[in-house]
Design an enzyme around this catalytic site. Sequence first.
Site, PDB file in Angstrom:
ATOM      1  N   GLY A 121       0.796  -1.366  -0.113  1.00  0.00           N
ATOM      2  CA  GLY A 121      -0.054   0.285   0.011  1.00  0.00           C
ATOM      3  C   GLY A 121       0.980   1.216   0.167  1.00  0.00           C
ATOM      4  N   LEU A 122       2.061   1.160  -0.429  1.00  0.00           N
ATOM      5  CA  LEU A 122       2.952   2.311  -0.399  1.00  0.00           C
ATOM      6  C   LEU A 122       3.255   3.003  -1.847  1.00  0.00           C
ATOM      7  CD1 LEU A 122       5.781   1.293   1.994  1.00  0.00           C
ATOM      8  CD2 LEU A 122       3.639   2.452   2.624  1.00  0.00           C
ATOM      9  N   SER A 135       3.840   1.534  -4.693  1.00  0.00           N
ATOM     10  CA  SER A 135       5.261   1.240  -5.457  1.00  0.00           C
ATOM     11  C   SER A 135       5.097   1.291  -7.090  1.00  0.00           C
ATOM     12  CB  SER A 135       6.008  -0.058  -4.926  1.00  0.00           C
ATOM     13  OG  SER A 135       5.099  -1.200  -5.227  1.00  0.00           O
ATOM     14  N   ALA A 186       2.697   3.145  -8.670  1.00  0.00           N
ATOM     15  CA  ALA A 186       2.850   4.437  -9.030  1.00  0.00           C
ATOM     16  C   ALA A 186       4.084   5.089  -9.331  1.00  0.00           C
ATOM     17  CB  ALA A 186       1.646   5.198  -8.071  1.00  0.00           C
ATOM     18  N   ALA A 187       5.000   4.870  -8.067  1.00  0.00           N
ATOM     19  CA  ALA A 187       6.319   5.725  -8.274  1.00  0.00           C
ATOM     20  C   ALA A 187       7.121   4.867  -9.450  1.00  0.00           C
ATOM     21  CB  ALA A 187       7.037   5.021  -6.965  1.00  0.00           C
ATOM     22  N   ASP A 216      -2.241   7.647  -5.894  1.00  0.00           N
ATOM     23  CA  ASP A 216      -0.845   7.308  -5.586  1.00  0.00           C
ATOM     24  C   ASP A 216       0.129   8.069  -6.594  1.00  0.00           C
ATOM     25  OD1 ASP A 216      -2.095   5.425  -4.076  1.00  0.00           O
ATOM     26  OD2 ASP A 216      -1.068   3.628  -4.609  1.00  0.00           O
TER      27      ASP A 216
HETATM   28  O1  PMV Z   1      -3.583   0.441  -0.107  1.00  0.00           O
HETATM   29  P1  PMV Z   1      -3.346   1.295  -1.134  1.00  0.00           P
HETATM   30  O2  PMV Z   1      -2.631   2.430  -1.234  1.00  0.00           O
HETATM   31  O3  PMV Z   1      -3.885   0.419  -2.457  1.00  0.00           O
HETATM   32  O4  PMV Z   1      -5.009   2.321  -0.792  1.00  0.00           O
HETATM   33  C1  PMV Z   1      -6.228   1.816  -1.252  1.00  0.00           C
HETATM   34  C2  PMV Z   1      -7.257   2.909  -0.614  1.00  0.00           C
HETATM   35  C3  PMV Z   1      -8.444   2.972  -0.830  1.00  0.00           C
HETATM   36  O5  PMV Z   1      -9.240   3.913  -0.219  1.00  0.00           O
HETATM   37  C4  PMV Z   1      -9.116   1.610   0.154  1.00  0.00           C
HETATM   38  C5  PMV Z   1      -9.048   2.298  -2.151  1.00  0.00           C
HETATM   39  C6  PMV Z   1      -8.878   3.467  -3.184  1.00  0.00           C
HETATM   40  O6  PMV Z   1      -9.194   3.221  -4.341  1.00  0.00           O
HETATM   41  O7  PMV Z   1      -8.946   4.707  -2.667  1.00  0.00           O
END
Ligand code: PMV
Length: 323
Positions: A86-87, A89, A91-92, A136
Amino acid sequence: MPKAFAPGKCILFGEHAVVYGHPAVAVAIDSGVEVEIKKSDSWTIDGMPLEIDRHPHISHILKDIFEYDGDPLEIRISSGLFSTAGLGSSAALSNAVGAALEVIIDENHEIDKVALARIGHSAEAKAQNGRASPTDTATSAIGGCIVVSGNDVEGTEHIFSASLETPEGTRTWSIGKVVIPEEIDAWLVLGFTGKASPTGDMVSGVARLLKEEPKKIEEMNAIANITQAGLTALSSGNVEAVGMAMNACHERLRNIQVSSPELDSLVDAVRPHSFGAKLTGAGGGGCMVALTRYPQRVAQEIEIAGGKPLISRLGAEGVRLVN
Ligand code: PMV
């Protein structure tokens, strides 16, 4: 031989609620992805032959965006991010590939962060069956603290609007920024649970929960209020209030069942030495984040509790070329 770096991101407020039209607040972190590209005799990625289908972000940027038909390229990637955590990566990676490729095509090209954010968003959408929020990619490209919402958000400076044709119709977002006061004396410490964060599954799980228990929509409204309070606290440099908002946000995320025992135990471990702590991103696995004046201490607490820590400033610079 251009080399570009793009940072990862962490969501401070508004995950999941953003799916229902509320704002999300994300900050760029110090760690990210570096990409080096040079012309070569054959197509390679990290020394191996490039199999374009295994790299959907890169192939979309090369073929569909730049329509590149020049010499074969040698691409090298190094990442300081935990992957599937969820950081941001991917997108970066997309932003750094876009930046380096622009210089391969035109060595005098100057970085246009909004253009790169759009390229990155397009690559994410292509790789995710047409569904991707610009959170992201915009945070990684622009840097600092970014607010993504269906509408302009009070107290933010509008940067650009994005839209995407998704299988569910056209979606549009407003992307704004908030300036974090420089004198803030606090650090972010991320703690990776070691488990992947399955974003798609978590988002579907929340949708199911809301169908079964419609009253849970109140949790989303509460997250939206906390996000606004957190934003006001951030822009005025009130770290204590930012931390309180983070703690409150974590409780609401627990109520919509996106936390996990591992995330809760890392959050509990760091709270005594933090202004606040919460899960960040989709949940289920992935990372938590703490805001603290004692980053080394918090990093140790995370390790002792079984997580992998990563220390960052609060809002790093966006995509850039490096020497
Ligand atoms: O874990 P990540 O960075 O993929 O965050 C997802 C964020 C959510 O709100 C759960 C989904 C979204 O599409 O915004």
